[in-house]
Structure formats: structure tokens, C-alpha cells
Enzyme design. Sequence first.
Site, PDB file in Angstrom:
ATOM      1  N   GLN A   1     -39.619  18.722 -29.482  1.00  0.00           N
ATOM      2  CA  GLN A   1     -40.976  18.253 -29.175  1.00  0.00           C
ATOM      3  C   GLN A   1     -41.908  18.535 -30.342  1.00  0.00           C
ATOM      4  OE1 GLN A   1     -43.510  20.605 -26.466  1.00  0.00           O
ATOM      5  NE2 GLN A   1     -43.790  18.736 -25.281  1.00  0.00           N
ATOM      6  N   GLY A   2     -42.518  17.492 -30.913  1.00  0.00           N
ATOM      7  CA  GLY A   2     -43.479  17.663 -32.006  1.00  0.00           C
ATOM      8  C   GLY A   2     -44.882  17.369 -31.525  1.00  0.00           C
TER       9      GLY A   2
ATOM     10  N   SER B   1     -47.490  20.386 -31.049  1.00  0.00           N
ATOM     11  CA  SER B   1     -48.437  21.364 -31.605  1.00  0.00           C
ATOM     12  C   SER B   1     -48.547  21.235 -33.126  1.00  0.00           C
ATOM     13  CB  SER B   1     -47.984  22.794 -31.300  1.00  0.00           C
ATOM     14  OG  SER B   1     -47.800  22.960 -29.918  1.00  0.00           O
TER      15      SER B   1
ATOM     16  N   SER C   1     -39.573  23.903 -31.280  1.00  0.00           N
ATOM     17  CA  SER C   1     -38.328  24.573 -30.885  1.00  0.00           C
ATOM     18  C   SER C   1     -37.142  23.669 -31.186  1.00  0.00           C
ATOM     19  CB  SER C   1     -38.334  24.893 -29.388  1.00  0.00           C
ATOM     20  OG  SER C   1     -39.480  25.609 -29.028  1.00  0.00           O
TER      21      SER C   1
ATOM     22  N   GLU D   1     -43.137  19.105 -18.106  1.00  0.00           N
ATOM     23  CA  GLU D   1     -42.918  20.406 -18.749  1.00  0.00           C
ATOM     24  C   GLU D   1     -43.538  21.529 -17.915  1.00  0.00           C
ATOM     25  OE1 GLU D   1     -44.250  20.517 -22.807  1.00  0.00           O
ATOM     26  OE2 GLU D   1     -43.404  22.503 -23.168  1.00  0.00           O
TER      27      GLU D   1
HETATM   28  C1  LIG Z   1     -41.557  29.689 -26.850  1.00  0.00           C
HETATM   29  C2  LIG Z   1     -42.469  28.619 -27.324  1.00  0.00           C
HETATM   30  C3  LIG Z   1     -41.942  27.377 -27.559  1.00  0.00           C
HETATM   31  C4  LIG Z   1     -42.769  26.359 -28.038  1.00  0.00           C
HETATM   32  N1  LIG Z   1     -42.186  25.172 -28.317  1.00  0.00           N
HETATM   33  C5  LIG Z   1     -42.944  24.179 -28.772  1.00  0.00           C
HETATM   34  C6  LIG Z   1     -42.339  22.933 -29.090  1.00  0.00           C
HETATM   35  O1  LIG Z   1     -41.125  22.766 -28.997  1.00  0.00           O
HETATM   36  N2  LIG Z   1     -43.136  21.936 -29.529  1.00  0.00           N
HETATM   37  C7  LIG Z   1     -44.485  22.079 -29.657  1.00  0.00           C
HETATM   38  O2  LIG Z   1     -45.143  21.117 -30.004  1.00  0.00           O
HETATM   39  N3  LIG Z   1     -45.095  23.279 -29.396  1.00  0.00           N
HETATM   40  C8  LIG Z   1     -44.356  24.316 -28.964  1.00  0.00           C
HETATM   41  N4  LIG Z   1     -44.924  25.542 -28.698  1.00  0.00           N
HETATM   42  C9  LIG Z   1     -46.340  25.745 -29.018  1.00  0.00           C
HETATM   43  C10 LIG Z   1     -47.230  25.888 -27.808  1.00  0.00           C
HETATM   44  O3  LIG Z   1     -47.369  24.675 -27.102  1.00  0.00           O
HETATM   45  C11 LIG Z   1     -48.594  26.400 -28.327  1.00  0.00           C
HETATM   46  O4  LIG Z   1     -48.375  27.681 -28.900  1.00  0.00           O
HETATM   47  C12 LIG Z   1     -49.604  26.517 -27.212  1.00  0.00           C
HETATM   48  O5  LIG Z   1     -49.975  25.247 -26.756  1.00  0.00           O
HETATM   49  C13 LIG Z   1     -50.873  27.283 -27.670  1.00  0.00           C
HETATM   50  O6  LIG Z   1     -51.368  26.742 -28.832  1.00  0.00           O
HETATM   51  P1  LIG Z   1     -51.732  27.660 -30.095  1.00  0.00           P
HETATM   52  O7  LIG Z   1     -50.525  28.515 -30.378  1.00  0.00           O
HETATM   53  O8  LIG Z   1     -52.231  26.773 -31.171  1.00  0.00           O
HETATM   54  O9  LIG Z   1     -52.874  28.642 -29.603  1.00  0.00           O
HETATM   55  P2  LIG Z   1     -54.422  28.288 -29.517  1.00  0.00           P
HETATM   56  O10 LIG Z   1     -54.601  26.984 -28.853  1.00  0.00           O
HETATM   57  O11 LIG Z   1     -55.014  28.482 -30.868  1.00  0.00           O
HETATM   58  O12 LIG Z   1     -54.944  29.410 -28.536  1.00  0.00           O
HETATM   59  C14 LIG Z   1     -55.308  30.730 -28.990  1.00  0.00           C
HETATM   60  C15 LIG Z   1     -55.894  31.490 -27.805  1.00  0.00           C
HETATM   61  O13 LIG Z   1     -57.104  30.853 -27.350  1.00  0.00           O
HETATM   62  C16 LIG Z   1     -57.019  30.556 -25.958  1.00  0.00           C
HETATM   63  N5  LIG Z   1     -57.699  29.281 -25.681  1.00  0.00           N
HETATM   64  C17 LIG Z   1     -57.643  28.156 -26.443  1.00  0.00           C
HETATM   65  N6  LIG Z   1     -58.361  27.168 -25.861  1.00  0.00           N
HETATM   66  C18 LIG Z   1     -58.859  27.674 -24.702  1.00  0.00           C
HETATM   67  C19 LIG Z   1     -59.685  27.130 -23.654  1.00  0.00           C
HETATM   68  N7  LIG Z   1     -60.098  25.868 -23.671  1.00  0.00           N
HETATM   69  N8  LIG Z   1     -59.986  27.930 -22.600  1.00  0.00           N
HETATM   70  C20 LIG Z   1     -59.543  29.226 -22.553  1.00  0.00           C
HETATM   71  N9  LIG Z   1     -58.773  29.792 -23.544  1.00  0.00           N
HETATM   72  C21 LIG Z   1     -58.433  29.024 -24.583  1.00  0.00           C
HETATM   73  C22 LIG Z   1     -55.513  30.421 -25.678  1.00  0.00           C
HETATM   74  O14 LIG Z   1     -55.221  30.668 -24.323  1.00  0.00           O
HETATM   75  C23 LIG Z   1     -54.940  31.510 -26.596  1.00  0.00           C
HETATM   76  O15 LIG Z   1     -55.032  32.767 -25.983  1.00  0.00           O
HETATM   77  C24 LIG Z   1     -44.141  26.589 -28.254  1.00  0.00           C
HETATM   78  C25 LIG Z   1     -44.685  27.859 -28.023  1.00  0.00           C
HETATM   79  C26 LIG Z   1     -43.858  28.872 -27.574  1.00  0.00           C
HETATM   80  C27 LIG Z   1     -44.432  30.226 -27.359  1.00  0.00           C
END
Ligand SMILES: Cc1cc2nc3c(=O)[nH]c(=O)nc-3n(C[C@H](O)[C@H](O)[C@H](O)COP(=O)(O)OP(=O)(O)OC[C@H]3O[C@@H](n4cnc5c(N)ncnc54)[C@H](O)[C@@H]3O)c2cc1C
Length: 395
Positions: A128-129, A131, A163, A246
Site C-alpha cells: 500500500q502506497g 502515506s 509495508s 483496512e
Molecule cells: C505497522 C505499520 C504499517 C504501516 N503500513 C503502511 C503501509 O503499508 N502503507 C502506508 O501507506 N502507510 C503505512 N503505515 C503508515 C501509517 O498509515 C501512518 O503512520 C499513520 O497514518 C500516521 O501517520 P504519520 O505517521 O504521518 O503520523 P502523523 O499523521 O504525523 O501523526 C502524528 C501524531 O499526531 C496525531 N494527529 C495527527 N492528526 C490528528 C488529528 N486530526 N486529530 C488528532 N490527532 C492527530 C496522530 O494521532 C499522531 O499521534 C504503517 C504504519 C505502521 C505503524
Amino acid sequence: MNLDFSPADEEFRDEARTWLREHLPREPRPPEGAEMRAFDLAWQQTLYAGGWAGINWPKEYGGRGLTDIQQMIWYSEFANADPPFTLNDSCTFVGNNHGGPTLMACGDEDQKSFHLPRILRGEVVWCQGFSEPGAGSDLASLSTKAVVDGDELVVTGQKIWTSYAEVADYQELLVRTDPSAPKHKGITWVICDMTTPGIDIRPIRTMAHTTDFAEVFYDEVRIPLSNVVGEPNEGWRVAMSTLSFERGTAFMADQIDLSAVVEDLIDLARQRTGPDGRRPAIADDELARRLATARAEVAALGAMTVAGISRTQRTGMPGPEGSMIRLFHGELHQRVYQLALDIIGVDAFELTGIDGEGVWTGPFLQSFAYTIGGGTTDIQRNIVGERVLGLPRVR
Ligand SMILES: Cc1cc2nc3c(=O)[nH]c(=O)nc-3n(C[C@H](O)[C@H](O)[C@H](O)COP(=O)(O)OP(=O)(O)OC[C@H]3O[C@@H](n4cnc5c(N)ncnc54)[C@H](O)[C@@H]3O)c2cc1C
């Protein structure tokens, strides 16, 4: 309301149990790379040959056309068979649980007939692409751009946290095709062949010592327009369908598995010496209380899972209520592995792998991912507040 399983369900359960006894691999799953991919695909091929792939997929797409309840029974029999790996840790996860279902819901006939059988037969891996470094929770801010050139999209940009990117054949990719439109418009959901020239995959090593994640860079990657799922610039609607699978049903196996984990933990507490250095850990009042709470909470999670399945069967698609289950599951998963570490004590510093009998430290480190992946707990709370409870949006 009838809370019993039907005779057909019970027959299905017996059939599943017998088959698993004879076919479940006993060797540990290789933790990464080509060997892991070969192991996961071989298991998917075994499932397919035995008639256990796509249990709840429609027959027209190669599945068995059975109910989500029967799919859940299968997961529960799998968890009870003491497997040396978990189903959610498979690189076939995306294809089976949200890539394939998204194609069924939004793809055209050519996309369905080409990709769905390959996913079920265990021939391909999907990733999945979605993020990006600047677009996680706020996914609609994504900026990987795609420009139409003839009958192709030319993609340039970067994804992160992808992932299984290193071992994947295809990717569900979100790109910005109209930068002048409001941010939820102008996004396109496209199937990306991961062998296309211009893709550079750079693995990220996690604290659990795995390299499941990667950064993926796209430098003028050419993707046929026929790979667009849904309409160009209408990808947000398709992405919401992907995320509803998902967040709604994809983690069913893991939710069911957690109850077997808690039973293993209770056994562990009988074997390990408790905090007083004399009696078993289970004789400690506080640890016993937390174990009893964990057992009650996994039972509650099981009930929520069944209620979610029954709702999905009525409506045809997982709704925003899936976020309640995902939220409860993610936080409970972390509590269970924290409890495991509290029972094991300092011996937990000996870092062990992710899968296998008696392994707790690796899954503890991995448990932090459960409140982030597929949408963080804050985002699930926002969804529950706004879309389930109908509370006003605070912006
Ligand atoms: C095990 C794992 C597998 C993953 N696999 C994939 C994958 O295959 N493909 C893919 O595309 N992505 C993948 N991800 C990424 C995942 O979808 C993102 O990490 C997730 O959506 C959070 O985005 P971010 O890391 O940019 O954090 P951010 O969005 O930067 O968030 C940082 C903090 O701010 C808080 N926050 C942000 N916005 C809000 C809001 N509006 N209200 C309240 N709090 C908020 C969040 O809760 C978090 O605590 C994976 C992540 C993990 C951990």
C-alpha cells in the site's frame, strides 16, 4: 437474536480444524526478504489448493462465497491450532484484506479478472502506497504527483512506511492528478507494477529488528491509465473504500488471535516466578487481576468483532463503526504485551524474534504499531466521535 452458530457453521468449523491439523506448517516463518515472501506465498497456495483462500470472497472472483462468520470461524480455528506465525504478519495481507476487496468494490472487469485470481492463488504480493512524509493522518495532503502523458500517468514523488514494498509485485498507489482542485478532489487510486523503471525502494529497519517497511521513491514512473481504479481524480472515494476494509475487517484474524495470546500468557504466569521471588506470577493479586481483565477484554473484543461482522453483512460494506473495534483492539493489544513483559521481568531484555512459541519481546516492540498503522488511535477517536456518535467537528 440467535447467538449460536448454525449446524452449517459447526460443520465448517470441524472441517477447518481437521484440515489445519494436517496442513499447518510447523516451521517458523522466515523474518524477512525473499525467504519470507516464498513462505507466505507457499502458505497462500496451500490455502488455495485446499479451498481455504477467499472464504468470504464471492465465488465469481474465485472465493468460496461463504459468510464473514465462517471466515471468522476459520481465523479462530487457525489461532487455536497453535500456529508458528500470525496471519496478519503475512506479506499477502494487503492483497487479501484490502487491495482485493477494493478492486471488487471499485475496479473494472479487466482489473478484477486479472488481479483477483492471482491474489487468491498466492502468485503475487501487494503493498500500500498511501502515506508520505507530509501526509499520514492527513492523507488528503498527499503530494506525489502524476501527470497524464498519452495513455499513461507519469508519477514523481515519495511514499513512506510502505509495508512489504521490497517483496511486492503491485501497489495500491494514491497520487495527485489535479493540484488545482481542493485537496480531497484531484487524487487518483492507481495500480502500480512495482517492477516499473524509476521506482527506488529503501528499507527502514524498525526497533523490532524487522525491515518490513520501506521508503519508496518514484522518478517519472510510467503507469498505464488503464490501471486507474475508479475515475481519475475520484481516488479519494476509492481510498475510503480501501480504508473501510483496512479499519473494518482486515484485522479480524488478529483480533481473534489475541484471545489465544491471553491464554498463553496465563500459562506463562503459571510457569514464571512472580514479583515476590517465591510464588508463581499468577499468585500475585495485581498480575492476576490484570490477567482476568485481559481475558474479559478479549471476550468483549470477540463480541464486538461478531457485532461488526453482522453489521457489515447487513450493509454490504464495513462502516465507520469499524474504528471502534480497531481502537479497542489496538490499545488492548498493547496492554496484553505490556502485561507479558511485566510477568517476564528483566529476562525480556533478551530480544527475540517476532513469531514462534514463547516469544514475547519482539511482539511487545511491534505492539506500538497497533495504535498507529491504518490510522492512529487519535484518528479512530475522531472518526468515532464525528461519524458514529455524530458529534460536531472541531477544527
Ligand atoms: C505497522 C505499520 C504499517 C504501516 N503500513 C503502511 C503501509 O503499508 N502503507 C502506508 O501507506 N502507510 C503505512 N503505515 C503508515 C501509517 O498509515 C501512518 O503512520 C499513520 O497514518 C500516521 O501517520 P504519520 O505517521 O504521518 O503520523 P502523523 O499523521 O504525523 O501523526 C502524528 C501524531 O499526531 C496525531 N494527529 C495527527 N492528526 C490528528 C488529528 N486530526 N486529530 C488528532 N490527532 C492527530 C496522530 O494521532 C499522531 O499521534 C504503517 C504504519 C505502521 C505503524
